[in-house]
Structures are given as structure tokens and as C-alpha cells.
Motif scaffolding. Structure first.
Motif, mmCIF file in Angstrom:
data_model
loop_
_atom_site.group_PDB
_atom_site.id
_atom_site.type_symbol
_atom_site.label_atom_id
_atom_site.label_comp_id
_atom_site.label_asym_id
_atom_site.label_seq_id
_atom_site.Cartn_x
_atom_site.Cartn_y
_atom_site.Cartn_z
ATOM 1 N N UNK A 37 0.817 -1.182 0.000
ATOM 2 C CA UNK A 37 0.000 0.000 0.000
ATOM 3 C C UNK A 37 0.864 1.249 0.000
ATOM 4 N N UNK A 38 1.965 1.230 0.725
ATOM 5 C CA UNK A 38 2.852 2.388 0.757
ATOM 6 C C UNK A 38 3.466 2.637 -0.603
ATOM 7 N N UNK A 39 3.780 1.563 -1.321
ATOM 8 C CA UNK A 39 4.358 1.743 -2.654
ATOM 9 C C UNK A 39 3.350 2.375 -3.609
ATOM 10 N N UNK A 40 2.065 2.076 -3.436
ATOM 11 C CA UNK A 40 1.037 2.697 -4.258
ATOM 12 C C UNK A 40 1.015 4.202 -4.028
ATOM 13 N N UNK A 41 1.048 4.616 -2.777
ATOM 14 C CA UNK A 41 1.044 6.052 -2.482
ATOM 15 C C UNK A 41 2.307 6.729 -2.990
ATOM 16 N N UNK A 42 3.445 6.051 -2.887
ATOM 17 C CA UNK A 42 4.692 6.609 -3.393
ATOM 18 C C UNK A 42 4.612 6.792 -4.894
ATOM 19 N N UNK A 43 4.081 5.793 -5.589
ATOM 20 C CA UNK A 43 3.941 5.876 -7.034
ATOM 21 C C UNK A 43 2.994 7.000 -7.419
ATOM 22 N N UNK A 44 1.865 7.093 -6.748
ATOM 23 C CA UNK A 44 0.895 8.141 -7.058
ATOM 24 C C UNK A 44 1.427 9.539 -6.759
ATOM 25 N N UNK A 45 2.210 9.672 -5.710
ATOM 26 C CA UNK A 45 2.722 10.998 -5.355
ATOM 27 C C UNK A 45 3.753 11.496 -6.355
ATOM 28 N N UNK A 46 4.402 10.597 -7.086
ATOM 29 C CA UNK A 46 5.406 10.988 -8.072
ATOM 30 C C UNK A 46 4.802 11.249 -9.448
ATOM 31 N N UNK A 47 3.511 11.002 -9.624
ATOM 32 C CA UNK A 47 2.868 11.179 -10.918
ATOM 33 C C UNK A 47 2.391 12.612 -11.107
ATOM 34 N N UNK A 48 2.314 13.008 -12.376
ATOM 35 C CA UNK A 48 1.682 14.284 -12.692
ATOM 36 C C UNK A 48 0.190 14.043 -12.846
ATOM 37 N N UNK A 49 -0.576 15.107 -12.991
ATOM 38 C CA UNK A 49 -2.027 14.981 -13.101
ATOM 39 C C UNK A 49 -2.405 14.201 -14.362
ATOM 40 N N UNK A 50 -1.737 14.481 -15.472
ATOM 41 C CA UNK A 50 -2.084 13.777 -16.714
ATOM 42 C C UNK A 50 -1.734 12.297 -16.636
ATOM 43 N N UNK A 51 -0.619 11.971 -15.998
ATOM 44 C CA UNK A 51 -0.271 10.559 -15.823
ATOM 45 C C UNK A 51 -1.277 9.859 -14.920
ATOM 46 N N UNK A 52 -1.694 10.546 -13.861
ATOM 47 C CA UNK A 52 -2.679 9.968 -12.947
ATOM 48 C C UNK A 52 -4.017 9.755 -13.620
ATOM 49 N N UNK A 53 -4.414 10.716 -14.451
ATOM 50 C CA UNK A 53 -5.670 10.588 -15.189
ATOM 51 C C UNK A 53 -5.622 9.414 -16.151
ATOM 52 N N UNK A 54 -4.498 9.258 -16.849
ATOM 53 C CA UNK A 54 -4.350 8.138 -17.785
ATOM 54 C C UNK A 54 -4.388 6.805 -17.048
ATOM 55 N N UNK A 55 -3.723 6.733 -15.896
ATOM 56 C CA UNK A 55 -3.735 5.501 -15.106
ATOM 57 C C UNK A 55 -5.138 5.193 -14.607
ATOM 58 N N UNK A 56 -5.852 6.203 -14.138
ATOM 59 C CA UNK A 56 -7.215 6.002 -13.663
ATOM 60 C C UNK A 56 -8.132 5.538 -14.794
ATOM 61 N N UNK A 57 -8.005 6.146 -15.960
ATOM 62 C CA UNK A 57 -8.833 5.750 -17.096
ATOM 63 C C UNK A 57 -8.542 4.306 -17.500
ATOM 64 N N UNK A 58 -7.271 3.931 -17.509
ATOM 65 C CA UNK A 58 -6.894 2.557 -17.867
ATOM 66 C C UNK A 58 -7.443 1.566 -16.837
ATOM 67 N N UNK A 59 -7.341 1.909 -15.570
ATOM 68 C CA UNK A 59 -7.807 1.034 -14.506
ATOM 69 C C UNK A 59 -9.320 0.861 -14.558
ATOM 70 N N UNK A 60 -10.039 1.942 -14.748
ATOM 71 C CA UNK A 60 -11.498 1.875 -14.777
ATOM 72 C C UNK A 60 -11.983 1.094 -15.990
ATOM 73 N N UNK A 61 -11.374 1.312 -17.141
ATOM 74 C CA UNK A 61 -11.832 0.610 -18.344
ATOM 75 C C UNK A 61 -11.529 -0.876 -18.277
ATOM 76 N N UNK A 62 -10.449 -1.272 -17.608
ATOM 77 C CA UNK A 62 -10.150 -2.706 -17.525
ATOM 78 C C UNK A 62 -10.950 -3.392 -16.423
ATOM 79 N N UNK A 63 -11.202 -2.707 -15.310
ATOM 80 C CA UNK A 63 -11.924 -3.355 -14.214
ATOM 81 C C UNK A 63 -13.433 -3.235 -14.341
#
Length: 88
Positions: free
Chosen positions: A1-27
């Protein structure tokens, strides 16, 4: 869980949006939802219901509490603000 927060904190808004869109469309793919729900339900039934555990009752109670809290929060917040503004 800590690694998830570390990864998210290093992302920009556009990278986070792309990751969220990919996650939602696959799940949330409508073609896979029935199979995923069936698998989840079988595992849940095996783990809790078949063992006569009280966990399902606890899960329902917590769920009802959260839903009722979320639905009534707006009115309670409005009353609190009114009381603060008018010195009650």
C-alpha cells in the motif's frame, strides 16, 4: 500500500488521469463484470456464509451506517453552519 502512495505521489495529473482511465476501463468492463461478481460471491460465500460467521452481518451493518452517514451529512453540515453563523 505504501508503494502505491509513493507511485501516485510521483505522478503528474495527466499521468494519474491516464492511469485512472486505464484502470477503470479494464476493471469495469461490462463483459467481465458478471464473471467477476460470480467469482467474488462464491469466494465470499465459502469464506463467511458457509462457516456461519458473523462477518456478513457486520459488513451489512457497516455498509448501512456509511450510506446513512453520507446521505445525511449535507443536512447536518448545513445545520451546523447555521448554528455557527447565528450563535446557537
Amino acid at each position: 500500500m505504501a508503494s502505491l502512495w509513493t507511485t501516485l505521489s510521483k505522478m503528474t495529473v495527466t499521468e494519474g488521469t491516464a492511469l485512472l482511465q486505464k484502470t477503470v476501463t479494464t476493471t469495469m468492463n461490462p463483459a467481465t463484470l458478471p464473471a467477476r461478481y460470480t467469482t467474488w460471491y462464491k469466494n465470499y460465500k465459502t469464506q463467511y456464509v458457509d462457516t456461519n460467521s458473523l462477518q456478513p452481518l457486520i459488513h451489512v451493518s457497516i455498509g448501512v451506517f456509511c450510506i446513512s452517514y453520507l446521505t445525511s451529512w449535507r443536512a447536518e453540515y448545513r445545520h451546523m453552519k447555521h448554528a455557527q453563523d447565528h450563535g446557537h
